[in-house]
Design a protein around this motif. Structure first.
Motif, short mmCIF file in Angstrom:
data_model
loop_
_atom_site.label_atom_id
_atom_site.label_comp_id
_atom_site.label_asym_id
_atom_site.label_seq_id
_atom_site.Cartn_x
_atom_site.Cartn_y
_atom_site.Cartn_z
N UNK A 84 21.81 -7.07 -10.28
CA UNK A 84 20.56 -6.60 -10.84
C UNK A 84 20.13 -5.15 -9.88
N UNK A 85 19.01 -4.60 -10.42
CA UNK A 85 18.43 -3.49 -9.66
C UNK A 85 17.15 -3.64 -9.21
N UNK A 86 16.90 -3.33 -7.86
CA UNK A 86 15.53 -3.48 -7.29
C UNK A 86 14.99 -2.01 -7.19
N UNK A 87 13.81 -1.82 -7.52
CA UNK A 87 13.07 -0.58 -7.59
C UNK A 87 12.34 -0.84 -6.15
N UNK A 88 12.26 0.02 -5.39
CA UNK A 88 11.78 -0.34 -4.17
C UNK A 88 10.82 1.11 -3.43
N UNK A 89 9.92 0.57 -2.61
CA UNK A 89 9.07 1.65 -1.88
C UNK A 89 8.92 1.20 -0.58
N UNK A 98 -3.22 -2.00 2.19
CA UNK A 98 -4.11 -1.95 0.97
C UNK A 98 -3.77 -0.67 0.00
N UNK A 99 -3.31 0.43 0.48
CA UNK A 99 -2.73 1.47 -0.14
C UNK A 99 -1.61 1.25 -0.95
N UNK A 100 -0.69 0.38 -0.49
CA UNK A 100 0.50 -0.02 -1.29
C UNK A 100 0.11 -0.69 -2.58
N UNK A 101 -1.03 -1.57 -2.35
CA UNK A 101 -1.33 -2.33 -3.53
C UNK A 101 -2.16 -1.55 -4.54
N UNK A 102 -2.91 -0.60 -4.06
CA UNK A 102 -3.63 0.15 -4.99
C UNK A 102 -2.68 1.20 -5.77
N UNK A 103 -1.65 1.92 -5.18
CA UNK A 103 -0.66 2.50 -5.86
C UNK A 103 0.12 1.54 -6.97
N UNK A 197 3.98 -6.90 3.60
CA UNK A 197 3.46 -6.28 4.62
C UNK A 197 4.26 -6.71 6.06
N UNK A 198 5.18 -5.95 6.37
CA UNK A 198 6.19 -6.65 7.37
C UNK A 198 5.46 -6.35 8.77
N UNK A 199 4.87 -7.16 9.16
CA UNK A 199 4.08 -7.15 10.59
C UNK A 199 4.67 -7.70 11.49
N UNK A 200 5.83 -8.64 11.39
CA UNK A 200 6.10 -9.29 12.65
C UNK A 200 7.90 -9.25 12.47
N UNK A 201 8.34 -9.65 13.67
CA UNK A 201 9.69 -10.05 13.98
C UNK A 201 9.78 -11.43 14.15
N UNK A 216 5.67 -1.19 5.26
CA UNK A 216 5.52 -1.90 3.81
C UNK A 216 6.74 -1.99 2.99
N UNK A 217 7.21 -2.86 2.65
CA UNK A 217 8.26 -2.95 1.65
C UNK A 217 7.86 -3.65 0.31
N UNK A 218 8.11 -2.78 -0.72
CA UNK A 218 7.94 -3.57 -2.06
C UNK A 218 9.27 -3.64 -2.81
N UNK A 219 9.08 -4.57 -3.61
CA UNK A 219 10.71 -4.66 -4.58
C UNK A 219 10.28 -5.33 -6.08
N UNK A 220 10.67 -4.35 -6.84
CA UNK A 220 10.37 -4.91 -8.46
C UNK A 220 11.84 -4.75 -9.28
#
Ligand code: SER
Length: 389
Positions: A84-89, A98-103, A197-201, A216-220
């Motif tokens: 499958x394909x992931x659209x990522x930003x 917050x900016x990522x969610x607004x976009x 929101x990648x805040x931790x390791x 920030x990692x988004x995937x759709x």
């Protein structure tokens, strides 16, 4: 919106907001990476999400093909696909959640035309290690989108160790009646996009260390997005599968779930071959071989003479074109037919060996070991032959 328009809308949106489209979206991770295939859009970016500077800057986007075998038993249903394909930003220490969610909201509503009242989101409600994700909660409230806080469903990690953090998932209502319930109470809310929101390791001992540079990692998933945008219940009804559903059912006439499995496994095998993998008994080549053997077993289940020799060229071309793979249809077709020949021989040998008197009883693990080591007959193949004798 067809596949082309959907891809363009996504990439244009993020490009206009300063993101660089990264290429190199092969299924094969770099040699230094221990996994066989890329399984998510963020996977190849892990070192950069942990702080290494990326040569293309701090805002990235990608369309990444992925392969997952964890859901192999689900293949044949309406939604799961092997490739499958992931659209990522990504924001590598640049803008925040917050900016990522607004976009995300803007793109879904204005770019893809999903009505505001068909959206619902979930956010991380907190656990004994990390508090609730109030930043996301406040952002969604300001945008007027209904929010449901959950627990571990909204915590994302790519494995037991590595970058991780709270995520916010966006759902679209797919019912025929006005929206009701919430994502955890009504399955007609379908998840289409995950903003992490990648805040931790996370370390080996389970402890969490805050990242110096949260990202920030988004995937759709492209196929699920298309299914929703085109108003279907099944990924196979989208334009992405149009030539498959037009050409194969009249040719091979299988029941629906088997037909879907054949579509999925054939298309996935073509992509894997297109990325340079060849069938073998180990590693990536073995994953490919298993896909092809499951597909061939399904084709021949009722003793029918269906054969890959009849596979329309157009389906190979369509797949290679879509994934921008330059291999050419000829070599891919030859590989498919060669593997079919090998499989046919193996089946013949298997039937011959299993017809011996010593195997006319339930087989033990030792028998399976012998058949594999001495006659090259894999366990799943033997099991398949036993059910048909
Ligand atoms: N890594 C997240 C996921 O795979 C978002 O890209 O869902």
């Amino acid at each position: 919106m067809n596949t082309e328009q959907t891809l363009r809308t996504f990439t244009d949106f993020y490009r206009e907001r300063g993101h660089h489209l990264i290429t190199g979206s092969s299924l094969l991770p770099p040699d230094s990476d221990p996994v066989l295939f890329t399984t998510s859009g963020m996977h190849p970016l892990t070192p950069y999400l942990l702080g290494r500077p990326h040569p293309h800057g701090r805002r990235l986007l990608n369309v990444q093909r992925c392969l997952r075998t964890t859901d192999l038993d689900e293949i044949g249903d309406l939604t799961h696909l092997t490739v499958f394909e992931m659209l990522g930003s990504w924001s590598l220490g640049d803008y925040g959640h917050s900016q990522s969610l607004r976009w995300g909201y803007e793109l879904l509503r204005d770019g893809f035309g999903i009505p505001h009242d068909r959206l619902h989101v979930t956010v991380f409600g907190g656990d004994d290690q990390v508090g609730p994700d109030t930043e996301s909660l406040c952002t969604w409230r300001e945008l007027g989108v209904p929010v449901e806080p959950t627990g571990e469903d909204n915590w994302w990690s790519n494995g037991p160790v590595g970058p991780c953090g709270p995520d916010s998932e966006i759902f679209v209502w797919t019912g025929d009646i006005p929206p009701q319930g919430t994502p955890t109470t009504d399955p007609r809310w379908v998840e289409i996009w995950n903003h992490v929101h990648l805040r931790y390791q996370r370390h080996e001992d389970g402890s969490l260390e805050p990242l110096r540079q949260p990202g920030i990692d988004t995937g759709m998933g492209l196929e699920r997005l298309l299914t929703v945008l085109q108003g279907h219940n099944s990924v196979y009804e989208t334009d992405l599968f149009e030539p498959w559903t037009r050409l194969l059912p009249p040719l091979w006439g299988l029941d629906e779930p088997s037909m879907r499995l054949v579509h999925d496994h054939l298309r996935s095998s073509i992509v894997v071959l297109g990325d340079g993998v060849r069938p073998s008994n180990t590693g990536r080549g073995y994953v490919l071989r298993r896909l092809l053997r499951r597909l061939l077993t399904t084709l021949r289940r009722d003793g029918s003479p269906r054969t890959l020799s009849d596979l329309p060229q157009e389906l190979i071309e369509h797949t290679l074109d879509h994934f921008h793979q330059p291999s050419g249809t000829g070599p891919i077709r030859d590989e498919l037919l060669e593997e079919e020949r090998r499989f046919t021989k193996l089946l013949e040998r298997g039937r011959r060996v299993l017809s011996r008197s010593e195997f006319q009883r339930p087989l033990t693990d030792e028998d399976f070991g012998y058949l594999h080591d001495t006659h090259g007959l894999p366990r799943d193949l033997v099991a398949g032959l036993l059910t048909t004798r």
